[in-house]
Each structure stands twice: as C-alpha cells, then as structure tokens.
Design an enzyme around this catalytic site. Structure first.
Site, short mmCIF file in Angstrom:
data_model
loop_
_atom_site.label_atom_id
_atom_site.label_comp_id
_atom_site.label_asym_id
_atom_site.label_seq_id
_atom_site.Cartn_x
_atom_site.Cartn_y
_atom_site.Cartn_z
N ASN A 1 -49.06 -45.62 -20.07
CA ASN A 1 -49.82 -46.65 -20.88
C ASN A 1 -51.44 -46.16 -20.83
OD1 ASN A 1 -51.06 -48.00 -18.30
ND2 ASN A 1 -48.89 -48.46 -18.00
N ASP B 1 -42.53 -51.38 -16.94
CA ASP B 1 -41.46 -52.18 -16.68
C ASP B 1 -40.19 -51.38 -16.83
OD1 ASP B 1 -42.91 -54.66 -16.51
OD2 ASP B 1 -43.32 -54.54 -18.73
N ASP C 1 -40.10 -55.28 -10.13
CA ASP C 1 -41.48 -55.82 -10.08
C ASP C 1 -41.99 -56.08 -8.79
OD1 ASP C 1 -43.32 -57.93 -10.40
OD2 ASP C 1 -42.62 -58.55 -12.22
N ILE C 2 -43.28 -55.22 -8.56
CA ILE C 2 -43.90 -55.29 -7.28
C ILE C 2 -44.49 -56.39 -6.94
CG2 ILE C 2 -45.61 -53.69 -6.01
CD1 ILE C 2 -45.38 -51.56 -8.42
N LYS D 1 -46.25 -66.46 -16.30
CA LYS D 1 -45.97 -65.17 -15.44
C LYS D 1 -46.56 -65.95 -13.91
CE LYS D 1 -46.68 -61.28 -18.10
NZ LYS D 1 -47.53 -60.59 -19.07
O1 PMT Z 1 -57.21 -50.13 -16.17
P1 PMT Z 1 -58.13 -50.71 -17.04
O2 PMT Z 1 -58.29 -49.70 -18.32
O3 PMT Z 1 -59.29 -50.91 -16.51
O4 PMT Z 1 -57.32 -51.77 -17.76
C1 PMT Z 1 -57.19 -52.98 -16.79
C2 PMT Z 1 -55.95 -53.79 -17.23
C3 PMT Z 1 -55.69 -54.21 -18.50
C4 PMT Z 1 -54.71 -52.68 -16.93
C5 PMT Z 1 -55.60 -54.61 -15.90
O5 PMT Z 1 -56.88 -55.63 -16.37
C6 PMT Z 1 -54.37 -55.52 -16.41
O6 PMT Z 1 -54.01 -56.58 -17.10
N1 PMT Z 1 -53.41 -55.11 -15.52
C7 PMT Z 1 -52.05 -55.77 -15.42
C8 PMT Z 1 -51.22 -55.12 -16.62
C9 PMT Z 1 -49.83 -55.59 -16.60
O7 PMT Z 1 -48.98 -54.72 -16.39
O8 PMT Z 1 -49.56 -56.74 -17.02
P2 PMT Z 1 -48.34 -57.34 -17.34
O9 PMT Z 1 -48.39 -58.57 -17.89
O10 PMT Z 1 -47.30 -56.38 -17.74
O11 PMT Z 1 -47.68 -57.52 -15.63
C10 PMT Z 1 -48.02 -58.90 -15.03
C11 PMT Z 1 -48.18 -58.44 -13.43
O12 PMT Z 1 -47.11 -58.00 -12.89
C12 PMT Z 1 -49.56 -57.51 -13.34
O13 PMT Z 1 -50.10 -57.99 -12.03
C13 PMT Z 1 -48.74 -56.15 -12.91
O14 PMT Z 1 -49.68 -55.41 -12.01
C14 PMT Z 1 -47.60 -56.68 -12.18
N2 PMT Z 1 -46.20 -55.90 -12.24
C15 PMT Z 1 -45.71 -55.74 -13.52
C16 PMT Z 1 -44.71 -54.93 -13.68
C17 PMT Z 1 -43.98 -54.48 -12.46
N3 PMT Z 1 -42.74 -53.94 -12.40
N4 PMT Z 1 -44.60 -54.76 -11.40
C18 PMT Z 1 -45.80 -55.29 -11.32
O15 PMT Z 1 -46.25 -55.48 -10.12
#
Ligand code: PMT
Length: 400
Positions: free
Chosen positions: A210, A279, A306-307, A337
């Site tokens: 991404n 994911d 999911d970490i 979330k």
């Molecule tokens: O790196 P930049 O270009 O500065 O951009 C920053 C950002 C937009 C990437 C950052 O601000 C951000 O939003 N990061 C989380 C992106 C994301 O994966 O969002 P999500 O809605 O898919 O996931 C929700 C949360 O679960 C996040 O904290 C993610 O780190 C965590 N996660 C998701 C999937 C997974 N398998 N394990 C996780 O821990």
C-alpha cells in the site's frame, strides 16, 4: 541533547561582527533536524554574505520587507506563520531596542511582531554596550514578555575589549532551541510504534502493498522521543529517513511485523499501531518468478493476523492505540474498530483526500475513545503527532 526534527526555525541575523558565525548556527540547527530560513537585516549583510547563508540553509535568504517577488512566494506573514521558533543570533543592540518598541521598519522586526512562534535572542555586542543600563532594561523587558535570552559569553572581543558580550557558541544556541521541545510528558515510559506498509510476497519479485510512507508513524516517534519516552519502532516499508534516536526493527510482511511486536511488547507502556498492515496475503508464494503465459491469473488470499487486536487481548497489555484509515462513514467505522479490536483509542484519519492522511505531509484526525471524540485540526504530521501525544498523556497517564 534532544532534537529539532521537523522544526521550522527562522534565524534572524542582525548587524554585529558575530554575524559571520550565522552559517555555523544554521548548520548546528540543521544537525539537530531543523529546517532553517534566514532573515538578514541590512546591518547583518555588512558582516555575512547572503550567498553563504543561502547555500548552507538551502533556502532563499530574506532581507527586504518590500521585495515584491518574496511577498508573492513567502511574504512576511507567511514566514511568521511558518516558524516554530524565531531565533535572532546575533541580536545587535539596535535590533534589541527595536523589539522593545515594537518597531516594524524592516523584515525581521515585522516578522517578530507578526509571529506566534517562540522567540529567542542571542545578544552580541561590545562589553560596554552590553553593560549599559539601557541594554539591561531592554533585555529585562523582553524577558518579561516571554522572549528567551541566550546569554552572551565572556572573553576577548573583536574590538580588542575583554568582557561579556560575545555571541553564545552556535552549538549552545542550537541546543537551547532544542530544549524548547523537550518535555517530561512520557519520561520513564516505553513506547512501541508500528509504521509504514507491509509487503506480502507473491513471488520473488512481486508483492502486494500500500501507499503508506511512514510519515505519520515517524512523526509520532519524534513526538514520543521529545516527550522523553524510550521509543521502539517496528518499521515496514517507508519512504522517509529513520529516526536515529529510536530503537529500530525493520520488517517486511505483516507476519514478520506480528512476530516483532510480540517479541517487544512486554513492559511497554504505550503501543501505537500506525502501520498500514495488509489484511490478506497470498496463500501460496511462488518460489520462482511467475510467468505471464496466461491472459489472466487468480491469486488466492488468506487473512493475516490482526496485530493490534492480538495485543489488546494480552493479559498484561499496554495502553493500545489503533489508527483507522477510512474513506467513508468515518466516525462510525472508526468506532466499530475501537469496539471490535478492544483498544483504548482509535485515531481516525480520512484517506480519501490526497492532501492529508496516506502519503501526505499533513493530517487531520479525530481521537476517539469510549467516552469522547476530539478533533485535531489539519496541520503538519509533526504538529498533529505532538497534539496526539499530549492528548494520550492527558487521557491515559495523567487523567484529571
Ligand atoms: O504512513 P503515512 O503515509 O504517513 O500514512 C499514515 C496512515 C494513513 C497509514 C496512518 O495514519 C494509518 O491510518 N494507519 C492505519 C492504516 C490501517 O491499516 O488502517 P485499518 O483501518 O486497516 O486498520 C486499523 C488498525 O488495525 C490500524 O491501527 C492497523 O495498524 C491495525 N491492523 C490492521 C490490520 C492488521 N492485520 N493488523 C493490525 O494491527
């Protein structure tokens, strides 16, 4: 010494023989991570060349309040707003007197009046001038207005006198500026941050990933370090420099990130999951480069762990902060979330806009906890990160 990473400093150089040290001051500020713009007064130009200042600062040097071209690109109000700190070094007796009276008859004095930034001045002049009661009164007045005085040193002066009035050493000026940004908000605390994107291999050359640049996570790292935390970063793929003051663990895939987080999580006080973790990953990773013989191909994907949710399930868990990168129904999705992953707070950012969020230099976020939602207005990721850390400390470490 702590840093000035991503800090914007306007260095005002006024008319004193010590102005020849201004390029060294620029260097020292840059060594600590600052972006420096220089304003040189007419007096300052008598002692240091604009060309040296421009070459070293890598920015246009400003002098003229009435420069039409400069007003179009970066006028006095813009410079005043751009700055996190304005340092006048050397500050001549005349410039100090002008500040006391609120004069605005050149670019530097006008910027000083127009800025909300912290102001520091490093006086440099003949010892007799420095000892004059008018100077003492002037410095007392500026101090009372909240301007920091970087005291001059004692010793031989260019004019042959010996006494107090030598410009403070450039390295001391830079470190006093850096001290402005240190706090003890997270002193004694350990923080673990994930950042950047993960890469999920398809074959030895191809992967799914991404656009995460790591900027938001790195800004949080700077903010935590400045707040006194021992900071560890689990870094995926990023397009920015690593923070030298943090412990760094580099990973590629989501599974590697999971393993690294679990290895580090013991005894952490705060876990911030800023990484854009994939994911899904390809079920099968081809050992050899996949040939493009077919017109189409299908890759079967399986879920990654999911970490964040896994850390939130730990018996002895730190304060857990997730990010939500959303393109629609922002608040509702972020709240879901928060509940689903059982974290302490979610930081919501809107990634449907190109100028904020993913891969942008700025962000605008909402900090969402079970009880409230607080907006942090659009700003550089560094400022947003500092505000996030302030709010996290208030919510979770020093609740009133
Ligand atoms: O790196 P930049 O270009 O500065 O951009 C920053 C950002 C937009 C990437 C950052 O601000 C951000 O939003 N990061 C989380 C992106 C994301 O994966 O969002 P999500 O809605 O898919 O996931 C929700 C949360 O679960 C996040 O904290 C993610 O780190 C965590 N996660 C998701 C999937 C997974 N398998 N394990 C996780 O821990």
């Amino acid at each position: 010494m702590s840093g000035l990473t991503n800090k914007r400093i306007v260095l005002g150089v006024s008319g004193s023989i010590a102005a020849y040290k201004a390029p060294d001051i620029v260097r020292r500020l840059q060594d600590l991570g600052a972006d420096v713009r220089v304003i040189v007064t007419d007096g300052g130009r008598e002692f240091v060349s604009e060309r040296s200042l421009q070459t070293i600062s890598k920015n246009k040097v400003h002098n003229n309040l009435w420069d039409k071209e400069a007003e179009l690109s970066m006028g006095h109000i813009e410079i005043a707003k751009w700055a996190d700190v304005v340092i006048i070094a050397p500050a001549s007796a005349n410039t100090i007197a002008k500040l006391c009276h609120g004069r605005a008859d050149d670019l530097l004095s006008t910027v000083i009046l127009a800025t909300e930034a912290k102001i520091m001045i490093a006086p440099a002049m003949n010892q007799q001038m420095f000892a004059a009661s008018a100077m003492k009164d002037n410095l007392g007045l500026l101090k009372a207005r909240g301007i920091d005085i970087i005291n001059p040193g004692f010793g031989d002066q260019a004019c042959g006198d010996v006494g107090e009035g030598r410009l403070a050493e450039p390295i001391d000026i830079a470190s006093q500026a850096a001290e402005l940004f240190t706090s003890s908000l997270l002193s004694g605390k350990k923080v673990l941050i994930t950042l950047g994107g993960t890469r999920e291999a398809i074959d030895p050359v191809r992967f799914i990933s991404n656009h995460s640049s790591g900027k938001m996570g790195m800004a949080l790292a700077h903010a935590c370090i400045q707040a006194g935390a021992k900071t560890t970063l689990i870094v995926g793929s990023i397009s920015i420099e690593l923070e030298k003051r943090a412990e760094i663990i580099q990973v590629i895939s989501a599974e590697e990130m999971y393993q690294a987080v679990m290895k580090q999580i013991d005894n952490q006080d705060l876990f911030i999951s800023c990484a854009a973790v994939a994911d899904f990953r390809p079920k099968k990773v081809s050992k050899n480069k996949i040939k493009k013989d077919n017109q189409s191909m299908t890759i079967e994907l399986i879920r990654n762990r999911d970490i964040l949710a896994s850390v939130c399930q730990l018996k002895k868990k730190p304060i857990c902060i997730g990010f939500a990168a959303e393109t629609e129904n922002h608040i509702i999705n972020a709240n879901n979330k928060l509940i689903k992953k059982q974290c302490d707070a979610i930081i919501l950012n809107d990634i449907s806009q190109t100028e904020i969020g993913l891969n942008a230099d700025e962000n605008e976020v909402h900090l969402i906890t079970k009880n409230r939602t607080e907006k942090i207005e659009k700003n550089t990721k560094q400022i947003v990160a500092e505000k996030i850390i302030d709010k996290l400390v208030n919510n979770f470490f020093n609740p009133s």
